[in-house]
Scaffold this motif. Structure first.
Motif, short mmCIF file in Angstrom:
data_model
loop_
_atom_site.label_atom_id
_atom_site.label_comp_id
_atom_site.label_asym_id
_atom_site.label_seq_id
_atom_site.Cartn_x
_atom_site.Cartn_y
_atom_site.Cartn_z
N GLY A 156 88.25 59.94 50.77
CA GLY A 156 87.49 58.57 50.78
C GLY A 156 88.33 57.49 50.02
N HIS A 157 89.21 57.89 49.05
CA HIS A 157 89.46 56.66 48.33
C HIS A 157 90.41 55.70 49.01
N SER A 173 84.19 58.53 46.15
CA SER A 173 84.19 58.30 44.59
C SER A 173 83.47 56.89 44.43
N ALA A 174 83.85 55.91 45.40
CA ALA A 174 83.01 54.88 45.09
C ALA A 174 81.54 54.76 45.19
N ILE A 175 81.03 55.54 46.37
CA ILE A 175 79.90 55.65 46.73
C ILE A 175 79.03 56.56 45.38
N ALA A 176 79.57 57.39 44.95
CA ALA A 176 79.42 58.24 43.44
C ALA A 176 79.15 57.40 42.38
N VAL A 277 86.11 61.40 38.66
CA VAL A 277 87.53 61.71 38.65
C VAL A 277 87.81 61.86 40.38
N ALA A 278 88.35 61.02 40.81
CA ALA A 278 88.91 60.95 42.24
C ALA A 278 90.13 62.07 42.20
N VAL A 316 85.39 64.52 42.30
CA VAL A 316 85.06 64.49 43.70
C VAL A 316 86.38 64.54 44.43
N GLN A 317 86.34 65.58 45.28
CA GLN A 317 87.61 65.86 45.94
C GLN A 317 88.31 64.62 46.74
N GLU A 318 89.41 64.49 46.53
CA GLU A 318 90.19 63.61 47.39
C GLU A 318 91.43 64.30 48.34
#
Length: 339
Positions: A156-157, A173-176, A277-278, A316-318
């Motif tokens: 997502g990043h 990551s932003a949503i979280a 953590v992204a 969060v997995q990127e």
């Protein structure tokens, strides 16, 4: 460590990826899921499926106009004469302030930054499930104070509030981070992907209530090119709440860890009580993008650095693409943290 994953994420199976004028198979394939899940389980993670928290947490970060586009564009695209199976833009506005078009081709160019984010029939379902995975993990961290891992795919990043790009559609990551902020916490996002988290930066650039920090390969000649430079500090209320730490191509463990130590000092000065953590794993020396050269031991040290930083952590997995060490690198990060 508690981990979250929704199998619906497999519904996104992109077929095309254009780079340097050549159409190639996309490296962001469902196969990543199995490798990453095995790597997380090897570190001791226990998975559960996320509940559906609805569109609200996603709409807190992305515009309604953009969500309508993502949800409907593939069906609309199929009405075009000789339409391909995936929505891939062939024209873009010169500026984001140009007129918003009504047609599917024009809107694709407006809402898709590049050719690396094709939208197929199952893309919206998968991206929605990926975002809900991050929301569930954020709720777990907020409720328990314990760390969590969100196996979010597609990543997502690179997604802005109204723009897809770089394999990304919804900014997990932003949503979280926004979900954690709404729960009364003060989040910092630390992006360790080899590519700058340009979408994340854009979403929070004029805000001072979420710190955004990215360690990545120097974008002067590396994706995403136009963002991620050290002079980008935020604007308005967000001045000083964005920190970019670009690294020379080929930087290994010591250089990366030195940058992370510096970044975590900024996190402490921000007063963050939770770190998102992204977690890109494509800084690996074995990753096909070959931007940086972090080793398996380096990833273990990255995980340990987040443990020593103090605040609770949500991984969060990127990125991180198929290689012999992709799953191992995830195991080392989560194991280094103490999963």
């Amino acid at each position: 460590m508690k981990a979250f994953f929704d199998d619906t994420q497999r519904d996104h199976d992109p077929q095309h990826f254009m780079a340097n004028g050549i159409t190639k198979p996309s490296p962001e394939k469902p196969r990543r899921i199995d490798i990453l899940r095995a790597g997380a389980e090897a570190s001791g993670c226990v998975f559960e499926a996320p509940r559906d928290a609805g569109i609200g947490p996603i709409a807190a970060v992305h515009t309604a106009e953009y969500l309508t586009f993502l949800r409907t564009i593939h069906a609309r695209w199929q009405h075009l004469p000789d339409a391909g199976p995936e929505v891939i833009p062939n024209i873009h506005p010169a500026r984001r302030t140009d007129t918003y078009p009504q047609g599917a081709v024009g809107q694709a160019g407006y809402h898709q930054a590049d050719t690396a984010c094709p939208i197929a029939e199952g893309t919206w379902r998968a991206a929605y499930a990926s975002a809900q995975t991050a929301v569930a993990a954020a709720d777990h961290v907020a409720a328990t104070g314990q760390a969590a891992y969100a196996l979010s795919r597609p990543p997502g990043h690179h997604a802005f509030a109204d723009l897809a790009g770089g394999f990304c559609f919804l900014n997990n990551s932003a949503i979280a981070a926004e979900r954690l902020r709404a729960a009364g916490l003060r989040p910092a996002i630390v992006d360790v992907d080899v590519h700058h988290g340009n979408g994340t930066q854009g979403i929070f650039y004029a805000r001072g209530d979420v710190l955004t920090l990215s360690i990545h390969a120097d974008p002067a000649r590396f994706y995403p090119f136009y963002w991620g430079h050290s002079h980008e500090r935020g604007e308005g209320a967000g001045i000083g709440a964005n920190l970019n730490l670009p690294l020379a191509r080929g930087t290994g463990d010591e250089g990366f860890l030195a940058a992370l130590d510096s970044g975590l000092e900024r996190v402490a000065d921000f007063g963050a009580d939770v770190i998102v953590v992204a977690l890109g794993l494509d800084a690996s020396i074995d990753d096909p993008f070959h931007g940086l050269a972090v080793t398996q031991e380096g990833f273990a040290r990255i995980g340990a650095a987040f443990r020593e930083a103090g605040p609770r952590v949500l991984f969060v997995q990127e990125g991180g693409y198929v290689s012999d060490t992709l799953g191992v690198n995830l195991t080392r990060v989560l194991g280094g943290y103490g999963a």
